[in-house]
Design an enzyme around this catalytic site. Structure first.
Site, PDB file in Angstrom:
ATOM      1  N   GLY A   1      35.222  44.109  41.721  1.00 20.91           N
ATOM      2  CA  GLY A   1      34.804  45.250  42.549  1.00 20.91           C
ATOM      3  C   GLY A   1      33.334  45.135  42.920  1.00 20.91           C
ATOM      4  O   GLY A   1      32.520  44.748  42.090  1.00 20.91           O
TER       5      GLY A   1
ATOM      6  N   ASP B 103      33.916  41.705  33.494  1.00 12.86           N
ATOM      7  CA  ASP B 103      34.569  40.961  32.414  1.00 12.86           C
ATOM      8  C   ASP B 103      35.628  39.967  32.923  1.00 12.86           C
ATOM      9  O   ASP B 103      35.675  38.821  32.486  1.00 12.86           O
ATOM     10  CB  ASP B 103      35.221  41.989  31.472  1.00 12.86           C
ATOM     11  CG  ASP B 103      35.551  41.406  30.126  1.00 12.86           C
ATOM     12  OD1 ASP B 103      34.618  41.181  29.340  1.00 12.86           O
ATOM     13  OD2 ASP B 103      36.748  41.157  29.864  1.00 12.86           O
TER      14      ASP B 103
ATOM     15  N   ASP C 167      31.159  50.200  36.412  1.00 11.83           N
ATOM     16  CA  ASP C 167      31.768  50.777  35.207  1.00 11.83           C
ATOM     17  C   ASP C 167      30.887  50.697  33.965  1.00 11.83           C
ATOM     18  O   ASP C 167      31.120  51.430  33.007  1.00 11.83           O
ATOM     19  CB  ASP C 167      33.099  50.073  34.902  1.00 11.83           C
ATOM     20  CG  ASP C 167      34.174  50.405  35.908  1.00 11.83           C
ATOM     21  OD1 ASP C 167      33.984  51.355  36.687  1.00 11.83           O
ATOM     22  OD2 ASP C 167      35.203  49.712  35.921  1.00 11.83           O
TER      23      ASP C 167
ATOM     24  N   THR D  12      28.914  45.660  37.803  1.00 16.54           N
ATOM     25  CA  THR D  12      30.071  46.552  37.962  1.00 16.54           C
ATOM     26  C   THR D  12      29.593  47.985  37.773  1.00 16.54           C
ATOM     27  O   THR D  12      28.751  48.241  36.907  1.00 16.54           O
ATOM     28  CB  THR D  12      31.206  46.258  36.942  1.00 16.54           C
ATOM     29  OG1 THR D  12      32.083  47.394  36.885  1.00 16.54           O
ATOM     30  CG2 THR D  12      30.694  46.004  35.532  1.00 16.54           C
TER      31      THR D  12
ATOM     32  N   ARG E 154      39.335  39.441  44.237  1.00 17.89           N
ATOM     33  CA  ARG E 154      39.956  39.120  42.952  1.00 17.89           C
ATOM     34  C   ARG E 154      41.039  38.090  43.230  1.00 17.89           C
ATOM     35  O   ARG E 154      41.648  38.096  44.298  1.00 17.89           O
ATOM     36  CB  ARG E 154      40.564  40.371  42.321  1.00 17.89           C
ATOM     37  CG  ARG E 154      39.539  41.460  42.006  1.00 17.89           C
ATOM     38  CD  ARG E 154      40.169  42.620  41.234  1.00 17.89           C
ATOM     39  NE  ARG E 154      39.170  43.594  40.822  1.00 17.89           N
ATOM     40  CZ  ARG E 154      38.942  44.761  41.435  1.00 17.89           C
ATOM     41  NH1 ARG E 154      39.652  45.096  42.497  1.00 17.89           N
ATOM     42  NH2 ARG E 154      38.019  45.588  40.981  1.00 17.89           N
TER      43      ARG E 154
ATOM     44  N   ARG F 160      38.362  52.735  35.321  1.00 17.42           N
ATOM     45  CA  ARG F 160      39.773  52.490  35.019  1.00 17.42           C
ATOM     46  C   ARG F 160      40.007  52.471  33.509  1.00 17.42           C
ATOM     47  O   ARG F 160      40.900  53.108  33.001  1.00 17.42           O
ATOM     48  CB  ARG F 160      40.128  51.133  35.627  1.00 17.42           C
ATOM     49  CG  ARG F 160      41.560  50.892  35.782  1.00 17.42           C
ATOM     50  CD  ARG F 160      41.865  49.690  36.631  1.00 17.42           C
ATOM     51  NE  ARG F 160      40.761  48.750  36.847  1.00 17.42           N
ATOM     52  CZ  ARG F 160      40.669  47.950  37.885  1.00 17.42           C
ATOM     53  NH1 ARG F 160      41.573  48.003  38.825  1.00 17.42           N
ATOM     54  NH2 ARG F 160      39.666  47.098  38.002  1.00 17.42           N
TER      55      ARG F 160
ATOM     56  N   ASP G 132      30.971  48.634  31.680  1.00 15.56           N
ATOM     57  CA  ASP G 132      31.836  48.419  30.507  1.00 15.56           C
ATOM     58  C   ASP G 132      31.768  46.984  29.999  1.00 15.56           C
ATOM     59  O   ASP G 132      32.782  46.411  29.605  1.00 15.56           O
ATOM     60  CB  ASP G 132      33.281  48.804  30.852  1.00 15.56           C
ATOM     61  CG  ASP G 132      33.830  47.993  32.015  1.00 15.56           C
ATOM     62  OD1 ASP G 132      33.034  47.340  32.725  1.00 15.56           O
ATOM     63  OD2 ASP G 132      35.057  47.996  32.217  1.00 15.56           O
TER      64      ASP G 132
HETATM   65  O1  F6P Z   1      35.695  47.990  38.221  1.00 19.89           O
HETATM   66  C1  F6P Z   1      35.108  48.774  39.182  1.00 19.89           C
HETATM   67  C2  F6P Z   1      36.093  49.779  39.726  1.00 19.89           C
HETATM   68  O2  F6P Z   1      35.461  50.512  40.755  1.00 19.89           O
HETATM   69  C3  F6P Z   1      36.715  50.719  38.709  1.00 19.89           C
HETATM   70  O3  F6P Z   1      35.912  51.820  38.366  1.00 19.89           O
HETATM   71  C4  F6P Z   1      37.952  51.141  39.430  1.00 19.89           C
HETATM   72  O4  F6P Z   1      38.905  51.582  38.505  1.00 19.89           O
HETATM   73  C5  F6P Z   1      38.378  49.886  40.125  1.00 19.89           C
HETATM   74  O5  F6P Z   1      37.195  49.103  40.299  1.00 19.89           O
HETATM   75  C6  F6P Z   1      39.013  50.110  41.465  1.00 19.89           C
HETATM   76  O6  F6P Z   1      39.393  48.882  41.966  1.00 19.89           O
HETATM   77  P1  F6P Z   1      39.821  48.667  43.492  1.00 19.89           P
HETATM   78  O7  F6P Z   1      38.592  48.716  44.331  1.00 19.89           O
HETATM   79  O8  F6P Z   1      40.471  47.338  43.515  1.00 19.89           O
HETATM   80  O9  F6P Z   1      40.735  49.789  43.830  1.00 19.89           O
END
Ligand code: F6P
Length: 329
Positions: A19, A111, A136, A134, A80, A180, A138
């Site tokens: 992301g 990660d 997050d 990120t 991804r 997430r 995390d």
């Molecule tokens: O990992 C970053 C993040 O924004 C998370 O907070 C979220 O759950 C996820 O990516 C959303 O992913 P996507 O943009 O693929 O919907």
């Protein structure tokens, strides 16, 4: 710390993965400008691992980094690639990198992105340094990741706005933030936004607890409340919480899902500075022959941590902050 011979280092490849996060451009800029300052060349890998497999590389110059430090998103694009779990896909990526004269990589991501990078070192001895990027936050072994501060501030700005309308109508709101698998955004936003309760994957409040807090507030004359929920595995979880609260207590809750708004926009000063420090540190690490590792920040200090201590490890949200939300509500 895993080592390689840095004498062979002439060209670094840089890419963003997973992301996007505000501040990724500032990190790319710092990698490119530091590397060129040290006499290296830099190539951008467009679109993350899919671009590596497709051989989509472009030379990056000092001037190509102009006017990007303040921009959200990533000028290198991101993606991804689940197929990167296959050894033959990774081997094809390595062949492309070698054919293009790229000797080492800087991977800006989370990660999952680091897992791919780690495998490239283990299987092909291809040197890589990761930069944690990120929203997050995390990632283990670093206090902060690039993009987190901006995402928190965007969510906080939204909550402040929601508070105005919540107070005007005496309403209960559930604001859903991203995260997430982790509640770092929800916790910081909960403390800074004065939420009544937070729902996070690591330490979830029960619906009964939230109702209890709302009732306690009402008993002292409070007419509007804000609950913050981390999205969990499926965005829209806040609607389930609102349903449960309505069924159990008869309170009507309005839901506001902030979603990808938290990933866009200009990075805060804190994220630009962090990204710039990480970018320069990643190049320094490669020049010192370090690899298979991530730059991180502990307190005020930039550190380099082997991927072995990072990947798959869970960073804990601060119980102190979680308690603070609850004790101050
Ligand atoms: O990992 C970053 C993040 O924004 C998370 O907070 C979220 O759950 C996820 O990516 C959303 O992913 P996507 O943009 O693929 O919907």
């Amino acid at each position: 710390m895993p080592q390689f011979d840095p004498k062979s280092l002439k060209t670094i490849g840089v890419f963003t993965s997973g992301g996007d996060a505000p501040g990724m451009n500032a990190a790319i800029r710092a990698v490119v400008r530091s590397a060129i300052h040290h006499g290296l060349q830099v190539k951008g890998i467009v679109g993350g691992y899919p671009g590596m497999v497709a051989g989509d590389f472009q030379p990056l110059s000092l001037s190509s980094m102009a006017n990007i430090i303040q921009r959200g998103g990533t000028m290198l694009k991101t993606g991804r690639l689940p197929e990167f779990h296959q050894a033959e896909v990774r081997a094809a990526a390595i062949q492309n990198l070698r054919d293009d004269g790229i000797d080492a990589l800087v991977c800006i991501g989370g990660d999952g992105s680091f897992t791919g990078a780690h495998l490239l070192w283990q299987e092909h001895k291809f040197p890589i340094i990761g930069i944690p990027g990120t929203i997050d936050n995390d990632i283990a072994e670093t206090d902060l990741t690039v993009g987190f501060d901006t995402a928190v501030n965007i969510a906080l700005d939204a909550i402040d706005r929601i508070r105005d309308t919540a107070a005007s109508h005496d309403r209960l709101f559930i604001v859903e933030v991203m995260g997430r698998d982790s509640g770092f955004i929800a916790v910081d936003v909960g403390v800074a936004g004065g939420a009544e309760e937070i729902f996070i994957p690591e330490n979830p409040a029960t619906v009964d607890q939230a109702i209890e807090r709302i009732k306690r507030g009402m008993a002292r004359g409070k007419k509007s409340s804000i609950l913050v929920a981390a999205e969990g595995h499926k965005p829209g979880r806040a609607y389930d919480l609102a349903d449960a609260i309505r069924k159990k207590a008869g309170f009507d809750a309005k839901v506001c899902i902030l979603g990808h708004i938290q990933r866009g926009g200009s990075p805060t000063a804190a994220d630009r500075i962090l990204a710039s420090r990480f970018g320069a540190a990643a190049v320094d690490a490669l020049l010192a022959g370090h690899c298979d590792a991530m730059t991180g920040i502990k307190g005020h200090d930039i550190v380099t941590v082997p991927f072995d201590k990072v990947i798959g490890f869970k960073k804990r949200v601060s119980p102190e902050l979680v308690n603070l939300v609850r004790s101050l509500s």
